[in-house]
Enzyme design. Structure first.
Site, mmCIF file in Angstrom:
data_model
loop_
_atom_site.group_PDB
_atom_site.id
_atom_site.type_symbol
_atom_site.label_atom_id
_atom_site.label_comp_id
_atom_site.label_asym_id
_atom_site.label_seq_id
_atom_site.Cartn_x
_atom_site.Cartn_y
_atom_site.Cartn_z
ATOM 1 N N GLY A 105 35.179 -32.719 17.999
ATOM 2 C CA GLY A 105 35.945 -31.525 17.666
ATOM 3 C C GLY A 105 37.393 -31.871 17.363
ATOM 4 N N CYS A 106 38.046 -30.992 16.647
ATOM 5 C CA CYS A 106 39.428 -31.268 16.223
ATOM 6 C C CYS A 106 40.369 -31.340 17.410
ATOM 7 C CB CYS A 106 39.881 -30.229 15.210
ATOM 8 S SG CYS A 106 39.618 -28.525 15.723
#
Lengths: 344, 344, 344, 344
Positions: free
Chosen positions: C148-149
């Site tokens: 995930g970012c």
């Protein structure tokens, strides 16, 4: 205190109007309606109203007629006219922020809004609520068609010229609007990621404010003229900058247009001609009912270039609606509208 | 590998040009100069270059002449011409991103830039580096005047029309530029707080790109025409949207202008005519060398409306400079310039 | 050329991935799917692809299996796992950009994503695709869970510390993300008017990246620690800035953490420790696969403060996916990912 | 009407204060000074004041003493103290918006502001103008040190906790400020192109508001605690969002903090605790004197997370200054400060 109602209080014009009524010294907001959010506090949708007890209710005609002495309609075009008719039938004065009563006749309305106008008699009796143009007629109006945001910016830039009797043959309005002009309904084009840091033109040569602007000017000049209106979306929340190009004959180039505008707007409470060479910026009028103007002469190309800025939600909608209300009541036209733009 | 130098690498055009040269497969950046930041790493000024060892040096003519086979000049106008002259005297090809060699003669230069041109002979021999207009002459040019950002957007919108032989009498270019067009020097008007969420027009009827655009078009049409250019600042980092209004005679209204533009740009690598009704947005070309175009006909007002978008720092400056370089070398014109715009 | 497919190419991660594959020298994009836009050209949705013939097709497993040697999944969580399972059953390597294979076990998955994981075996065999942490295992992986970012920004800030063996007891990650992190689906909260010029915290103490970050760190430290993660929305299109607070014992205050980070990241191609005192800015990595880091010691409060920035759609999604692909193929890890951030 | 003067009216705090005084029903602005712009109309610098005749004059002590019954100082720190001393020597009440009288003693002042305090006696008699903390003392104060913007956001988030007597050992304030917090002086870091679409942390563990916040809290708790303050710049014009992390002991986790805050702020006119789960956004308070607050408990990590938002120029500067003035006069504290945030 005048008891008022705001129908469609959860859209952008509606909420700004609601906010302005709250700080107006002579208004009492009795009903704020929203079919989408009925039963909710306004602060649930717009947390800036936190601490204020203001529950949205359904658009109920009987309630409005019973409790309100005047009603603002902030409904989408096409839905406003029936509501206005019903309120007028009950003798309630109406200020309509939709486009339903702005055009001169039902033919043009049908052509641009693609729906039949159901109250043509009311349409022809409505007063177009631009105080700088129709102040006296507004004072006694019972149905006011509050002007469109683009139309306000264009008309304020052109009134002095058209009112001067100068023969005008060719006008272009290149307008740049903040994103709030597109309304609150979520859409990809107005999402932050797609709208930020970008500009685009839209509805080129086909926008609905074109006939609105044209018909007002045509009524003054009593002569046809070439007219182009091009709207653009700019990456700002609010504000419209209109750059207006008017073709001049060689002989007209010698006129002192700055003086013409200065004279025309000297007494106007909400229009400010800036000092020569200071071009207006939308941020100078953000959140206010002011319109700022300046002009430049392009001698070589024989054109007058007029630039106007205003806040599309205030002078272009909710503020002008209050201004119209003030006029109908015989109050000071600036009541509740004198705040200046914050720095940012 | 071609050894090149970038003079004035710390300004916005210069740094974008530097960045593009780094990913160009046939260029070797030998010298990047900046008198303001000489001795510093480029990454100290622009941290996106972190990890890259690229030390800025003084603008030293001898060093440039010794190490570089071609030099890009990213200096302010007025300071570029002497530098270009000195490099040309040493037979180094020059691509000049300033305005010093863009105008047709020294009189107009003096009038608009308020300084005497010191290299008039070079001025008259410089090639205006708009590939879509002068591709063949660029191929053999040794001094290229890289077009201005506004001029590129306006000219790409008007070339098909002017090249078609249609008699043009009246043109308005209403251009909206991102703030990077104003350069890097800090100023109140371009500070975040004053520039964000606001639009303004500036240098109305007096901007320096006006004679640049006019002279290129006048050279095609061989006839005078009325021409107005109005620049605006929009709250975005980069990008220019130009809305162009061209007056048509009644008979011309029947022409298929979309087809005309489609034919004209079919083979162009960097100009894209969008599908009918899809208006271009600046973000679609941000960070790229592409120009996107579309047009609409305002039949009632007898006007063609053309809209173009480009990135002022790439197709409007650094990218077009690389494109010109590619042409002079006989390389694929798109070398190092094929990236597409990121989403945002 | 490796034949690849992108499933879910019309979302923000998907379109960025598609764009990156187009300029990657060893990839051939065979299929780009989108159930919402099947049959349309990608350029109809994203005009920056104008001129490119790339028609979106339906998410068809058989087509993918037939034409692609590797498939990227850019589907919403919950919908990705079945697709991944089906592709793995056909022996197609998968890089999954959803959250479906990022968590260590199905219990935590169910707790945070409120849906049952249907491929638990695959879940436990998936490799978490953070090259700086699992580079060797990624090389031979056939199912990669792309991080995930937020998790990428947090982990890159904490890896050197956790890998150093220092006993860590208390960590806070205060992260600020651009609006594109919220995806493309229109919503009022991410509309321009509501998101611009505003910041807000959201999902405080309950965001789904919390267990993702924690589980990776816990696997290193083999010890529980207090961990808080707070995401915020900031009015920018892309980018995440993570401010990370790690509590230290008095004795640890004397360590040279800058040296620790410098050593740890010296050979990493995409992580840059900035010079002392230069704090990273998100714009320095916008549009790139780079992460920039710096740190400061708050001696009085006995805390190490680490700041990381990355582009949520590139190093936080599409770029890291390409990086993982490069690793699985034994190619240079930076292939197709070396561009630097433009000025703006 | 109270006759007042604003010294330093051309900076951002000064101009906002000037604007607020103009709409305050009991204030008469007699002198607005600016050494940089003396002799100019305020509208020449800030065109939103167009139409208003307000000429800036030099900072002349005698003029101020002669014409004003109270003076606001909006000077840079270090320059304010001498001015304040001179005015107090003439018995003129002073509200100082600089940092010169905010710190508890001259040692800390020297350490953080790197200049010797020249009026230590006045420093120790000044009242810190946070009404929620020192309302009663403010009422009779003759020199008020108006709190810093960051400090106001942090303190309003922490007062209920500290005032409750809970033993606090560890506090982190992670604050995100709009760019106007950096003042009006042009600089590259605050230029539109460099600041837009980007976030950065600055002065990590070394910002001057750290001792200001700490000293106020320490005075309540009478106990040392670990305290970290990290400011960030966010790409918005105005507003500060503070995310505050307070470590709790296990036993304290059971307390009803929401109730604690609700009770504490029930009667406060300018602080609004939002409904549970509604996190505050800076735009809800833009242009207003309100502070909105909410909180969340991170049980696992044993932390209370408090989020506050305010407008750095209003509640964080000019508005709070007016609020303090109202208190000193015994007027309604909200006089001139009741407007709500516009939509955008």
């Amino acid at each position: 205190m005048l008891k008022i109602g705001v129908v469609g209080a959860s859209g952008y014009s509606g909420v700004e109007l609601t906010r302005l009524t709250l700080s107006h010294p002579r208004l009492e907001l009795r009903l704020a309606t929203s079919n989408s959010y009925a039963g909710q506090q306004l602060s649930e949708i717009y947390p800036q109203f936190s601490g204020l007890d203001l529950k949205l209710v359904n658009n109920d005609l009987n309630q409005l007629a019973e409790h309100c002495q005047l009603v603002f309609l902030c409904l989408p075009h096409g839905r406003s006219m029936a509501f206005a008719q019903a309120l007028r039938d009950r003798d309630i004065p109406v200020i309509d922020l939709s486009a339903d009563f702005r055009l001169p006749d039902r033919e043009i309305y049908r052509q641009y809004y693609e729906v039949e106008h159901t109250s043509p008699a009311l349409l022809s009796s409505a007063i177009y609520g631009l105080p700088e143009l129709h102040r006296e007629r507004i004072r006694s109006a019972s149905l006011i068609a509050n002007p469109g945001c683009y139309a306000t910016g264009a008309l304020l830039g052109l009134l002095p010229l058209f009112k001067s009797g100068l023969p005008i043959e060719d006008v272009i309005v290149d307008a740049k609007s903040g994103i709030s002009g597109a309304g609150r309904k979520p859409a990809i084009d107005t999402s932050f990621v797609e709208a930020a840091s970008s500009m685009t033109a839209y509805k080129v040569a086909s926008h609905r404010h074109q006939p609105e602007i044209y018909s007002q000017l045509r009524a003054i000049s009593q002569k046809d003229f070439l007219f182009t209106f091009t709207p653009h979306l700019a990456p700002m929340k609010r504000g419209i900058l209109s750059t207006i190009y008017v073709k001049l004959s060689s002989s007209e180039l010698k006129r002192d247009f700055y003086q013409l505008y200065s004279d025309f707007y000297r007494e106007e409470p909400f229009v400010r001609l800036l000092p020569p060479d200071v071009m207006p910026r939308t941020r100078s009028v953000a959140g206010t009912n002011f319109c700022q103007i300046n002009l430049a002469l392009d001698k070589k190309a024989r054109r007058l270039i007029i630039v106007t800025v205003l806040d599309n939600l205030i002078k272009g909608a909710a503020g002008q609606a209050i201004e119209n209300l003030n006029l109908t009541r015989g109050w000071d036209e600036t009541l509740g509208l004198t705040n200046l733009a914050p720095l940012a």
